[in-house]
Design an enzyme around this catalytic site. Structure first.
Site, PDB file in Angstrom:
ATOM      1  CD  GLN A  48      -7.212   6.589  -5.049  1.00 26.05           C
ATOM      2  OE1 GLN A  48      -7.645   5.633  -4.436  1.00 26.05           O
ATOM      3  NE2 GLN A  48      -6.084   6.533  -5.721  1.00 26.05           N
ATOM      4  CE  LYS A  52      -3.684   6.377  -2.392  1.00 31.66           C
ATOM      5  NZ  LYS A  52      -4.011   4.938  -2.633  1.00 31.66           N
ATOM      6  CE  LYS A  74      -9.901   2.519  -3.981  1.00 33.57           C
ATOM      7  NZ  LYS A  74      -8.457   2.774  -4.061  1.00 33.57           N
ATOM      8  CG  ASP A  76      -8.355  -1.038  -3.943  1.00 37.31           C
ATOM      9  OD1 ASP A  76      -7.532  -0.118  -3.867  1.00 37.31           O
ATOM     10  OD2 ASP A  76      -8.724  -1.676  -2.932  1.00 37.31           O
ATOM     11  CB  THR A  92       0.777  -0.266  -5.937  1.00 37.01           C
ATOM     12  OG1 THR A  92      -0.211   0.119  -6.888  1.00 37.01           O
ATOM     13  CG2 THR A  92       0.404   0.289  -4.576  1.00 37.01           C
ATOM     14  CG  ASN A 130      -0.825  -6.114  -8.472  1.00 36.29           C
ATOM     15  OD1 ASN A 130      -0.200  -6.870  -9.201  1.00 36.29           O
ATOM     16  ND2 ASN A 130      -1.002  -4.832  -8.718  1.00 36.29           N
TER      17      ASN A 130
HETATM   18  N1  GLU Z   1      -6.455   1.283  -6.078  1.00 34.49           N
HETATM   19  C1  GLU Z   1      -5.215   1.962  -6.226  1.00 34.49           C
HETATM   20  C2  GLU Z   1      -5.023   2.950  -5.102  1.00 34.49           C
HETATM   21  O1  GLU Z   1      -5.423   2.682  -3.982  1.00 34.49           O
HETATM   22  C3  GLU Z   1      -5.006   2.548  -7.619  1.00 34.49           C
HETATM   23  C4  GLU Z   1      -6.104   3.376  -8.162  1.00 34.49           C
HETATM   24  C5  GLU Z   1      -5.916   3.755  -9.629  1.00 34.49           C
HETATM   25  O2  GLU Z   1      -4.981   3.326 -10.270  1.00 34.49           O
HETATM   26  O3  GLU Z   1      -6.757   4.513 -10.098  1.00 34.49           O
HETATM   27  O4  GLU Z   1      -4.436   3.987  -5.242  1.00 34.49           O
END
Ligand code: GLU
Length: 449
Positions: A114, A117, A129, A169, A213, A244
């Protein structure tokens, strides 16, 4: 396994020793380190300041008890996690996963991914996370509500719109975010919209967040194909998963003229050569929360269901792994390559094993790692935070256009960075290095903290 730059070997060993048994976390770190050799060679300041070692140690890790009472009046017990990994670029940001496989190693791998990303999106969000080993499958709404309330009763003290902003998630969607937000609001007596993202549209949520996503992954594929002078139109697409991410990836593929011929869940996969009926998949998975097996039963002749097996046996032009980590192995990669697949983009987090990811790159496929290809979800969460901060709400078309521009930006940043560091066309190197340098430079600016 490719060798690491000599300066990174002791750092990696330290990560393994400090985090025993957390294999997914080791894997995620190793994958990034394999790209960082040229960066370390070019920028000695990163080694001098131990910025890479510091980046691998979460700023804070919270583990807590989550007791709740089931419908039969029995006390149940789960474990909750929030790993606040890195806040160099903004408040910790990342989803919550509710799944029986969740343990500290999974949360750390996801939190680590994350950071990069979120950095790649170019938005002011750090990395974090969380989640729980709670299994929402087969639980009543009331049980899910009581679990979420108990989870938030501990979590609320650690989060906040300027501190840490969780979202969904696997296993955490609009229903769970609703229960979590309701409990946060009740405990704190604050209508602090920006503390969670993925909210409902009538109470502070953003248009396009649900779709983001999956849409983002397909926008990324569009950009890759466009850069190669091609398009999605007329392509046969296989998408693993039917949650999703998979569902909205399928929706965007259809809009852009491609045909989705297979989707799956943990029980097996369905194939329909003429194109999957997306409305039926939505009804089965989103409304009824049932198994994908039902699809073939209700569709009749046109569709076939394969129990177990691998969805990657279905020949396709574009493969979108949108289910879970390590779902696509080296042998699946070999099958896809043999069958003529040209593009692989990861809608899930780390769905390809390291061998599979390497095979795609060696075979010269267009391969987009999750950090880049699935960043549209969290990017739209950051757009939700913007709307919350300005007490505004944007329409669907405007928000989707913002997402499209962000995905194009990530794509271009990957390519430019890959070029700059001597791996032209390599999206893995581009994503890892591009994500890393932005965070590392901020950390250098802050000194040793
Ligand atoms: N769980 C999603 C990811 O893997 C989104 C996380 C979010 O929106 O904060 O990026």
């Amino acid at each position: 396994m490719p060798a690491l730059h000599e300066q990174l070997i002791p750092v990696f060993e330290e990560v393994v020793n400090r985090n025993p048994g957390e294999t997914e976390f080791h894997q995620a770190v190793r994958e990034v380190f394999e790209s960082l050799g040229p960066v370390v060679a070019k920028h000695p300041e990163y080694a001098q300041s131990s910025v890479i070692g510091r980046l691998c140690e979460p700023e804070r890790q919270i583990i807590f008890r989550v007791p709740w009472v089931d419908d039969a009046g029995q006390v149940q017990l789960n474990r909750g996690f929030r790993v606040e990994f890195n806040s160099a670029l903004g408040p910790y940001k990342g989803g919550l996963r509710f799944h029986p496989s969740v343990y500290l190693g999974i949360v750390k791998f996801l939190g680590f991914e994350q950071i990069f990303k979120n950095s790649l999106t170019g938005m002011p969000i750090g990395g974090g996370k969380g989640g729980s080993d709670f299994d929402p499958k087969g639980k009543s709404d009331a049980e899910v509500m009581r679990f979420c309330q108990s989870f938030m009763t501990e979590l609320y003290r650690h989060i906040g719109e300027h501190t840490d902003v969780p979202a969904g998630d696997t296993g955490v969607g609009a229903r769970e975010i609703g229960y979590l937000f309701g409990q946060y609001k009740r405990i704190t007596n604050r209508y602090e919209s920006g503390v969670l993202t993925g909210k409902g549209l009538t109470w502070g949520g953003s248009q396009v967040r649900t779709e983001a996503t999956g849409y983002g992954t397909v926008f990324f594929v569009h950009e890759m194909l466009h850069a190669a002078g091609e398009s999605i139109e007329g392509r046969r697409v296989v998408i693993s998963g039917s949650g999703n991410v998979a569902i909205y990836a399928a929706e965007k593929v259809r809009e852009l003229g491609g045909t989705v011929i297979a989707v799956s869940d943990s029980g097996g996969y369905v194939v329909e050569e003429g194109g999957i009926d997306l409305e039926l998949v939505k009804d089965i998975k989103l409304s009824r929360r049932a198994r994908i097996e039902k699809y073939a039963q209700e569709r009749g002749n046109g569709a076939r269901y394969v129990t177990g097996g691998s969805i990657w046996e279905v020949p396709c032009d574009v493969a979108l792994p949108c289910a879970t980590q390590n779902e696509l192995t080296a042998s699946d990669a070999a099958t896809l390559i043999r069958n003529g697949c040209k593009v692989v983009a990861e809608g899930a987090n780390m769905p390809s094993t390291p061998d599979a990811a390497r095979a795609f790159q060696e075979a010269g496929l267009l391969f987009a790692p999750g950090k880049a290809a699935n960043a549209g979800g969290v990017a739209t969460s950051a757009l939700e935070m913007q709307q919350n901060a300005s007490r505004d709400s944007w329409n669907f078309a405007y928000t989707e256009e913002r997402l499209r521009i962000i995905m194009r930006g990530i794509h271009d940043r990957c390519l430019t960075t890959a070029d700059e560091y001597g791996s032209p066309g390599n999206y893995v190197a581009g994503a890892n290095i591009g994500g890393f340098t932005r965070v590392a430079d901020a950390m250098l600016a802050f000194g040793v903290v």
